[in-house]
Scaffold this motif. Structure first.
Motif, mmCIF file in Angstrom:
data_model
loop_
_atom_site.group_PDB
_atom_site.id
_atom_site.type_symbol
_atom_site.label_atom_id
_atom_site.label_comp_id
_atom_site.label_asym_id
_atom_site.label_seq_id
_atom_site.Cartn_x
_atom_site.Cartn_y
_atom_site.Cartn_z
ATOM 1 N N LYS A 48 47.465 12.994 65.332
ATOM 2 C CA LYS A 48 47.507 13.619 66.611
ATOM 3 C C LYS A 48 48.103 15.078 66.601
ATOM 4 O O LYS A 48 47.626 15.573 67.596
ATOM 5 C CB LYS A 48 48.612 12.865 67.639
ATOM 6 C CG LYS A 48 47.824 11.298 68.023
ATOM 7 C CD LYS A 48 48.762 10.498 68.698
ATOM 8 C CE LYS A 48 48.041 9.139 69.175
ATOM 9 N NZ LYS A 48 48.909 8.445 69.922
ATOM 10 N N ASN A 49 48.762 15.439 65.671
ATOM 11 C CA ASN A 49 49.391 16.766 65.624
ATOM 12 C C ASN A 49 48.953 17.724 64.776
ATOM 13 O O ASN A 49 49.201 18.891 64.467
ATOM 14 C CB ASN A 49 50.916 16.704 65.316
ATOM 15 C CG ASN A 49 51.698 15.873 66.427
ATOM 16 O OD1 ASN A 49 51.775 16.490 67.549
ATOM 17 N ND2 ASN A 49 52.108 14.816 66.456
ATOM 18 N N GLY A 50 47.458 17.025 64.120
ATOM 19 C CA GLY A 50 46.799 18.170 63.434
ATOM 20 C C GLY A 50 47.596 18.504 62.068
ATOM 21 O O GLY A 50 47.251 19.598 61.503
ATOM 22 N N VAL A 51 48.330 17.505 61.624
ATOM 23 C CA VAL A 51 49.113 17.627 60.246
ATOM 24 C C VAL A 51 48.368 16.567 59.311
ATOM 25 O O VAL A 51 48.094 15.452 59.444
ATOM 26 C CB VAL A 51 50.418 17.388 60.628
ATOM 27 C CG1 VAL A 51 51.342 17.390 59.294
ATOM 28 C CG2 VAL A 51 51.186 18.231 61.480
ATOM 29 N N ASP A 52 48.332 17.293 57.903
ATOM 30 C CA ASP A 52 47.675 16.542 56.758
ATOM 31 C C ASP A 52 48.790 15.373 56.469
ATOM 32 O O ASP A 52 50.033 15.685 56.507
ATOM 33 C CB ASP A 52 47.430 17.393 55.734
ATOM 34 C CG ASP A 52 46.085 18.018 55.766
ATOM 35 O OD1 ASP A 52 45.311 17.633 56.637
ATOM 36 O OD2 ASP A 52 46.134 19.038 55.161
ATOM 37 N N TYR A 53 48.613 14.272 56.164
ATOM 38 C CA TYR A 53 49.507 13.149 55.658
ATOM 39 C C TYR A 53 49.096 12.915 54.481
ATOM 40 O O TYR A 53 47.828 12.159 54.243
ATOM 41 C CB TYR A 53 49.471 12.123 56.920
ATOM 42 C CG TYR A 53 50.456 10.822 56.195
ATOM 43 C CD1 TYR A 53 51.773 10.961 56.347
ATOM 44 C CD2 TYR A 53 49.874 9.695 56.065
ATOM 45 C CE1 TYR A 53 52.662 9.941 55.918
ATOM 46 C CE2 TYR A 53 50.581 8.698 55.428
ATOM 47 C CZ TYR A 53 51.965 8.588 55.401
ATOM 48 O OH TYR A 53 52.716 7.577 55.222
ATOM 49 N N TRP A 54 49.860 12.962 53.410
ATOM 50 C CA TRP A 54 49.727 12.368 52.191
ATOM 51 C C TRP A 54 50.583 11.161 51.659
ATOM 52 O O TRP A 54 51.970 11.322 51.879
ATOM 53 C CB TRP A 54 49.830 13.566 51.282
ATOM 54 C CG TRP A 54 49.213 14.889 51.230
ATOM 55 C CD1 TRP A 54 48.010 14.798 51.626
ATOM 56 C CD2 TRP A 54 49.596 16.231 50.735
ATOM 57 N NE1 TRP A 54 47.389 16.016 51.606
ATOM 58 C CE2 TRP A 54 48.365 16.797 51.070
ATOM 59 C CE3 TRP A 54 50.467 16.707 49.972
ATOM 60 C CZ2 TRP A 54 48.381 18.114 50.631
ATOM 61 C CZ3 TRP A 54 50.318 17.922 49.777
ATOM 62 C CH2 TRP A 54 49.371 18.601 50.093
ATOM 63 N N ASP A 55 49.943 10.119 51.492
ATOM 64 C CA ASP A 55 50.697 8.755 51.287
ATOM 65 C C ASP A 55 50.504 8.745 49.723
ATOM 66 O O ASP A 55 49.609 8.108 49.230
ATOM 67 C CB ASP A 55 50.102 7.747 52.003
ATOM 68 C CG ASP A 55 50.713 6.421 51.847
ATOM 69 O OD1 ASP A 55 51.535 6.189 51.089
ATOM 70 O OD2 ASP A 55 50.305 5.329 52.226
ATOM 71 N N PHE A 56 51.433 9.075 49.149
ATOM 72 C CA PHE A 56 51.863 8.943 47.610
ATOM 73 C C PHE A 56 51.865 7.673 47.226
ATOM 74 O O PHE A 56 51.882 7.393 45.922
ATOM 75 C CB PHE A 56 52.799 10.142 47.104
ATOM 76 C CG PHE A 56 51.901 11.364 46.957
ATOM 77 C CD1 PHE A 56 51.488 11.571 45.831
ATOM 78 C CD2 PHE A 56 52.290 12.259 48.161
ATOM 79 C CE1 PHE A 56 50.919 13.222 45.769
ATOM 80 C CE2 PHE A 56 51.621 13.491 47.935
ATOM 81 C CZ PHE A 56 50.899 14.021 46.748
#
Length: 78
Positions: free
Chosen positions: A11-19
């Motif tokens: 929603k905030n245009g941020v990449d989310y990396w789930d390691f």
């Protein structure tokens, strides 16, 4: 919880990396890398930090080193 964080990031245009989805060939979940069932010890932290830095620098692509889902990570094929 992960889905909630991913949704907020999106929603905030941020990449989310789930390691937690990293493929074993890049970070093997060996007992010797953890201080308990979920927390890395200093050896695990050192290996993870090196891997993370390589992704941030662009040496490795997150999409290439991580599975697309928990099912894929666990071998359920999704």
């Amino acid at each position: 919880m992960t889905d909630m964080v991913a949704e907020i990031a999106s929603k905030n245009g941020v990449d989310y990396w789930d390691f937690t989805l990293v493929k074993d060939e890049y970070f093997t979940p060996q007992a010797g890398l953890f201080s308990d069932s979920t927390h890395l010890n200093m050896y695990g932290a050192r290996l993870f930090t090196t891997l993370f830095a390589r992704v941030v620098r662009g040496d490795l692509s997150y999409n290439n080193i991580c599975c697309r889902s928990a099912d894929e990570k666990l071998g359920d094929g999704s």
